[in-house]
Design an enzyme around this catalytic site. Structure first.
Site, mmCIF file in Angstrom:
data_model
loop_
_atom_site.group_PDB
_atom_site.id
_atom_site.type_symbol
_atom_site.label_atom_id
_atom_site.label_comp_id
_atom_site.label_asym_id
_atom_site.label_seq_id
_atom_site.Cartn_x
_atom_site.Cartn_y
_atom_site.Cartn_z
ATOM 1 N N LYS A 85 -20.051 47.576 -49.296
ATOM 2 C CA LYS A 85 -20.916 48.040 -50.464
ATOM 3 C C LYS A 85 -21.984 46.784 -51.119
ATOM 4 C CE LYS A 85 -17.715 47.915 -54.481
ATOM 5 N NZ LYS A 85 -17.367 48.328 -55.619
ATOM 6 N N SER A 125 -25.987 56.427 -52.745
ATOM 7 C CA SER A 125 -26.534 55.678 -53.643
ATOM 8 C C SER A 125 -27.938 55.869 -54.231
ATOM 9 C CB SER A 125 -26.234 54.284 -53.255
ATOM 10 O OG SER A 125 -26.678 53.290 -54.153
ATOM 11 N N ALA A 126 -28.105 55.549 -55.439
ATOM 12 C CA ALA A 126 -29.599 55.473 -55.917
ATOM 13 C C ALA A 126 -30.496 54.297 -55.276
ATOM 14 C CB ALA A 126 -29.526 55.113 -57.330
ATOM 15 N N TYR A 149 -27.153 47.436 -46.220
ATOM 16 C CA TYR A 149 -26.557 48.280 -46.902
ATOM 17 C C TYR A 149 -27.117 49.495 -47.465
ATOM 18 C CZ TYR A 149 -24.203 50.545 -50.797
ATOM 19 O OH TYR A 149 -23.431 51.550 -51.389
ATOM 20 N N LYS A 153 -26.951 53.583 -45.924
ATOM 21 C CA LYS A 153 -27.067 54.847 -46.505
ATOM 22 C C LYS A 153 -28.071 56.005 -46.336
ATOM 23 C CE LYS A 153 -23.148 53.860 -49.228
ATOM 24 N NZ LYS A 153 -21.879 54.504 -48.809
ATOM 25 N N ARG A 231 -30.936 50.073 -66.224
ATOM 26 C CA ARG A 231 -29.937 50.843 -65.294
ATOM 27 C C ARG A 231 -29.618 52.011 -66.018
ATOM 28 N NH1 ARG A 231 -32.830 47.686 -62.657
ATOM 29 N NH2 ARG A 231 -32.005 46.502 -60.749
ATOM 30 N N ARG A 292 -33.375 38.191 -59.881
ATOM 31 C CA ARG A 292 -32.349 38.202 -58.821
ATOM 32 C C ARG A 292 -33.422 38.655 -57.518
ATOM 33 N NH1 ARG A 292 -26.871 41.378 -58.507
ATOM 34 N NH2 ARG A 292 -28.090 43.066 -58.897
#
Ligand code: NAD
Ligand code: UD1
Length: 338
Positions: A85, A125-126, A149, A153, A231, A292
């Site tokens: 993940k 996952s979102a 990743y 998904k 978030r 980031r």
């Protein structure tokens, strides 16, 4: 009584889910290769629940090992958490991610089909929403991926939809998690990242406990109220409970559903830092640094479908999240090795 197989059963979300399933009267069987977890997590679950947790050490890519598990246990459904993940690592080791996540899931589904076990809850996952343009994010929003990743998904969501379309006996719940945080209120189990945490909450906890000097806040120039990323943080016990509700739903309904598991409420990085330090009465020094790469500004769920289909909604608030994360961190400064 047949068991619910939890792949990745010793991991962060699965260990909390095991507790909720046992409390709801299900039997569980955990399977893990311990690539990102320790058997101690299951011992702690046993301590919390007052009973041992059957487990098998195996890799979901090992078809013979899975065959053996399905031949020797009565299994009624699978909650499939196993997978890698870490976003950054996935860009460096894409083949490992596709092998573990995609090939592993295909192998798992093949063995399940052979044994007539066709109920599956899948950890999505979102991240499959990419850089969503419209908030809150509904399940029918466009999907995309920006790293291996997320791509794994997304591929699995398509693969599972094709599988269900090919054989209507399959009952599949694809659960799109937003940002799981917090820990069981006992402080006995929680998130135990290897090395430097990628995610915000474990990083804040490690700063608070003195393991790291300060938090780097990645960017304060997003189009959000205070400029830092927003978030949808969800307490891991609420998330765990969502799996119980999804399984109960699948017992009644055929087909495939894809459902957001979030609170519907967004918090910024600075709001998280403030809540953590005020509620826990502990300092969390931070500095603002550059964004980031690959990050998005805002991401929170439209959580209405889960309520409509499963009768589920998140019950715990931000205070519960930061309090429980801190209890786990303080009681286990070095994770399960403490
Ligand atoms: P985790 O790493 O704590 O748990 C995953 C578990 O799977 C680990 O115990 C690991 O050892 C095991 N595992 C990995 N590959 C395996 C394999 N090939 N065979 C057997 N076991 C294997 O992670 P988590 O946070 O509990 O996440 C569980 C699932 O939820 C993952 O699929 C993850 O992608 C997904 N997810 C997590 C988050 C999050 O923020 N934690 C968000 C969205 C989705
Ligand atoms: C990350 C993953 C995403 C995954 C999600 C849930 C990346 C790029 N994305 O997203 O694929 O689905 O976790 O597991 O890793 N932050 C800081 N300082 C830190 C850490 C984080 O400021 O040290 C900020 C981030 O910029 C973000 C927020 O905190 O605004 C949350 O970050 P994180 O916990 O990593 O989650 P996501 O970015 O949502």
């Amino acid at each position: 009584m047949p068991a619910i197989l939890l792949t990745g059963g010793a991991g962060y979300i699965a260990s909390h889910t095991a507790i909720c399933l046992l409390e709801a009267g299900f039997e569980v069987l955990a399977l893990d290769n311990f690539s990102n977890s320790q058997p101690q997590a299951l011992e702690r679950v046993a301590q919390i629940c007052g009973r041992s947790i059957p487990f098998v050490q195996a890799d979901i890519r090992d078809e013979a090992a899975l065959e053996h598990v399905f031949n020797t246990h009565q299994i009624s459904a699978v909650v499939h958490f196993a997978g890698l993940k870490a976003v950054g690592e996935s860009t460096e080791k894409p083949l490992e991610y596709y092998d573990n996540n995609v090939a592993g899931t295909v192998t798992l589904c093949r063995v399940m089909a052979r044994h007539g076990v066709k109920q599956l809850v899948f950890s999505s996952s979102a991240t499959v929403y990419g850089d969503a343009q419209k908030m809150p994010i509904c399940e029918d929003a466009p999907r995309s991926a920006t790293n291996p990743y997320g791509q794994s998904k997304l591929m699995l969501e398509y693969i599972l939809a094709d599988l269900q379309a090919s054989d209507p006996q399959w009952r599949i719940a694809v659960l799109r998690y937003f940002n799981p945080v917090g820990a069981h209120p006992s402080g006995l189990i929680g998130e135990n990242p290897n090395g430097i945490p990628n995610n915000l909450m474990p990083f804040i906890s490690q700063v608070a406990v003195g393991k790291r000097a300060k938090l780097s806040v990645f960017g304060d120039d997003y189009a959000t109220p205070d400029g830092t990323g927003v978030r949808d943080y969800i307490h891991v016990m609420d998330l765990a409970d969502g799996h119980v509700k999804a399984l109960q739903y699948l017992q009644q309904q055929a087909g495939l559903v894809a459902v957001n598991l979030g609170t519907g409420q967004g918090y910024s990085v600075l709001q998280m830092v403030k809540a953590f330090s005020e509620i826990n009465q502990v300092a969390v020094p931070y500095q603002i640094v550059a964004r980031r790469p690959g990050d998005i500004g805002t991401c929170y769920a439209d959580a209405r479908l889960a309520l409509q289909l499963f009768g589920w909604k998140a019950e715990r608030d931000l205070a519960d999240m930061v309090r429980d994360a801190w209890r786990w961190q303080q009681q286990n400064p070095d994770g399960y090795c403490s």
